[in-house]
Design an enzyme around this catalytic site. Structure first.
Site, PDB file in Angstrom:
ATOM      1  N   SER A 125      -3.779  -3.304 -11.301  1.00  0.00           N
ATOM      2  CA  SER A 125      -3.556  -4.196 -10.168  1.00  0.00           C
ATOM      3  C   SER A 125      -3.674  -5.680 -10.512  1.00  0.00           C
ATOM      4  O   SER A 125      -4.584  -6.097 -11.229  1.00  0.00           O
ATOM      5  CB  SER A 125      -4.544  -3.860  -9.053  1.00  0.00           C
ATOM      6  OG  SER A 125      -4.352  -4.726  -7.953  1.00  0.00           O
TER       7      SER A 125
ATOM      8  N   SER B  89      -3.656  -7.687  -7.719  1.00  0.00           N
ATOM      9  CA  SER B  89      -3.949  -8.171  -6.367  1.00  0.00           C
ATOM     10  C   SER B  89      -5.100  -9.170  -6.330  1.00  0.00           C
ATOM     11  O   SER B  89      -5.059 -10.141  -5.564  1.00  0.00           O
ATOM     12  CB  SER B  89      -4.254  -6.986  -5.444  1.00  0.00           C
ATOM     13  OG  SER B  89      -3.081  -6.246  -5.187  1.00  0.00           O
TER      14      SER B  89
ATOM     15  N   LYS C 236      -2.171   5.140   1.807  1.00  0.00           N
ATOM     16  CA  LYS C 236      -1.465   4.373   2.835  1.00  0.00           C
ATOM     17  C   LYS C 236      -1.250   5.166   4.130  1.00  0.00           C
ATOM     18  O   LYS C 236      -1.033   4.571   5.189  1.00  0.00           O
ATOM     19  CB  LYS C 236      -0.128   3.874   2.300  1.00  0.00           C
ATOM     20  CG  LYS C 236      -0.276   2.836   1.195  1.00  0.00           C
ATOM     21  CD  LYS C 236       1.055   2.315   0.716  1.00  0.00           C
ATOM     22  CE  LYS C 236       0.875   1.310  -0.412  1.00  0.00           C
ATOM     23  NZ  LYS C 236       2.136   0.717  -0.861  1.00  0.00           N
TER      24      LYS C 236
ATOM     25  N   ASN D 161      -0.695  -0.606   4.806  1.00  0.00           N
ATOM     26  CA  ASN D 161      -1.224  -1.133   3.544  1.00  0.00           C
ATOM     27  C   ASN D 161      -2.151  -2.327   3.749  1.00  0.00           C
ATOM     28  O   ASN D 161      -2.689  -2.871   2.790  1.00  0.00           O
ATOM     29  CB  ASN D 161      -0.073  -1.541   2.607  1.00  0.00           C
ATOM     30  CG  ASN D 161       0.520  -2.885   2.977  1.00  0.00           C
ATOM     31  OD1 ASN D 161       0.998  -3.063   4.095  1.00  0.00           O
ATOM     32  ND2 ASN D 161       0.472  -3.842   2.066  1.00  0.00           N
TER      33      ASN D 161
ATOM     34  N   GLY E 198       5.752   9.201  -0.625  1.00  0.00           N
ATOM     35  CA  GLY E 198       4.522   8.662  -0.077  1.00  0.00           C
ATOM     36  C   GLY E 198       4.759   7.534   0.907  1.00  0.00           C
ATOM     37  O   GLY E 198       5.867   7.341   1.422  1.00  0.00           O
ATOM     38  N   GLY E 199       3.696   6.757   1.142  1.00  0.00           N
ATOM     39  CA  GLY E 199       3.768   5.675   2.107  1.00  0.00           C
ATOM     40  C   GLY E 199       4.771   4.608   1.754  1.00  0.00           C
ATOM     41  O   GLY E 199       5.465   4.067   2.634  1.00  0.00           O
TER      42      GLY E 199
ATOM     43  N   GLU F 186       8.081  19.028   5.364  1.00  0.00           N
ATOM     44  CA  GLU F 186       7.547  17.866   6.075  1.00  0.00           C
ATOM     45  C   GLU F 186       8.689  17.066   6.694  1.00  0.00           C
ATOM     46  O   GLU F 186       9.716  16.829   6.085  1.00  0.00           O
ATOM     47  CB  GLU F 186       6.775  16.971   5.092  1.00  0.00           C
ATOM     48  CG  GLU F 186       6.215  15.717   5.732  1.00  0.00           C
ATOM     49  CD  GLU F 186       5.619  14.786   4.692  1.00  0.00           C
ATOM     50  OE1 GLU F 186       5.206  13.682   5.080  1.00  0.00           O
ATOM     51  OE2 GLU F 186       5.578  15.163   3.506  1.00  0.00           O
TER      52      GLU F 186
END
Length: 348
Positions: free
Chosen positions: A11, A13, A54, A75, A116-117, A143
């Site tokens: 990351s 971030s 998420k 997020n 995924g998210g 799903e």
């Protein structure tokens, strides 16, 4: 403030947020079994959320922003006096990245890799930009999905006419940078690719696109844009949009490697050392690393083991270096005869 996820060694971030805001930002790795206690404790003012949480965090929220609710992924979470509100700033980041890069998705067939998210976010962005969306996943399952869902085999067989691909899977992310989610060469009309991965700066998918003359963009700008939007929700203040370019430039300058390639005596080591000193980067010579690893000179290695053995050791060293950033690397002229070595060196 901080980021939660299962694995965060890749990351950027923390670097980005601490350039945007006047707060400290913590990377907090959580095992799936630890998420429940963390979310109930609410010991944060605001957090970003990444793979694979998420969607996991949504049941813990008191309110979900309309856009995030529509997407089905969160997020960014803000804690206001114990009440948690969820947002999706990834949508803002990805949309800005696509538009700024000049990609036109209207009436185009877009394959979105993953389930995924982030795949949900990419689906919402692509649809809002007028695309026909097809989700590609190893697990099609039952799903409910916001778009047609197919396997990779089906994509190769029946959707070779796809115009655009967005990769939301972690395939190719540090430290597994030799992975690639899909072969772009099998899609005859492909005009562009977005890989939301930002570490490495250039994924194997992006490098493959470059070889084919296909425009590709990584996820670094998306990450920065979503961080600016998250800052606004964290603080209630307007972010300085001009920071995006300077933050991106700073990260690329710090992380990117410079690789000098040449035969013995060509000056690559001399120039490399000068460059490293001026740019305050580490200098690395692959021949010196080979000698140190083997405990003998290169002529001795060639004499005793032959060139094939030397090239294998050279490739192993190159793979190790491909996971490091901020270096000036001097390599021998024979190293680039192996395409895998070239791909490895291009990651940063």
């Amino acid at each position: 403030y901080g980021l939660i996820g299962e694995k965060l060694g890749h990351s950027y971030s923390k670097i980005i947020h601490e350039k945007i805001g006047d707060y400290s930002y913590t990377l907090r790795e959580l095992k799936p079994s630890e998420v429940d206690a963390f979310m109930h404790e609410k010991a944060f003012k605001g957090i970003n959320v990444t793979i694979p949480y998420k969607q996991t965090v949504i049941p813990y929220l008191d309110h979900v922003d309309e856009s995030a609710q529509k997407i089905g992924a969160v997020n960014t979470v803000v804690n206001q006096n114990g009440k948690l509100t969820g947002y999706n700033t990834d949508y803002i980041g990805l949309r800005k990245l696509i538009l700024e890069a000049g990609h036109e998705l209207k009436s185009k067939k877009v394959l979105i890799l993953g389930s995924g998210g982030t795949a949900k976010t990419a689906t919402a962005v692509a649809k809002d930009l007028g695309a026909t969306v097809i989700l590609v996943s190893r697990n099609t399952g039952s799903e409910e999905a916001p778009a047609l869902k197919i396997t990779y085999e089906d994509a190769y067989q029946n959707h070779r006419d796809a115009d655009f691909i967005i990769n939301t899977t972690p395939l190719g992310m540090f430290p597994n940078i030799d992975k690639c989610a899909i072969d772009p060469g099998k899609f005859e009309k492909l005009s562009g690719v977005i890989d939301v991965i930002y570490n490495p700066l250039r994924t194997k998918l992006m490098i493959s696109c470059e070889a084919l003359g296909i425009r590709s963009d990584g996820g670094l700008k998306m990450l920065i844009y979503q961080a600016l939007a998250a800052y606004e929700r964290f603080t209630g203040k307007e972010a300085d949009a001009s920071l995006a370019s300077s933050i991106e430039y700073g990260i690329r300058s710090d992380m990117q490697n410079i690789v000098l390639i040449g035969m013995p005596g060509s000056g690559k080591s001399t120039i490399g050392q000068i460059l490293a000193k001026k740019l305050q980067k580490e200098f690395v010579d692959t021949d010196s690393l080979i000698v140190a690893k083997e405990g003998r000179s290169i002529p001795d290695i060639f004499s005793a083991e032959g060139e094939a053995y030397f090239r294998k050791v050279e490739s192993d060293i190159t793979r190790e270096l491909s996971l490091k950033t901020g270096m000036v690397v001097a390599t021998g002229g024979g190293l680039i005869l192996d395409p895998q070595n070239v791909t490895a060196l291009k990651a940063y």
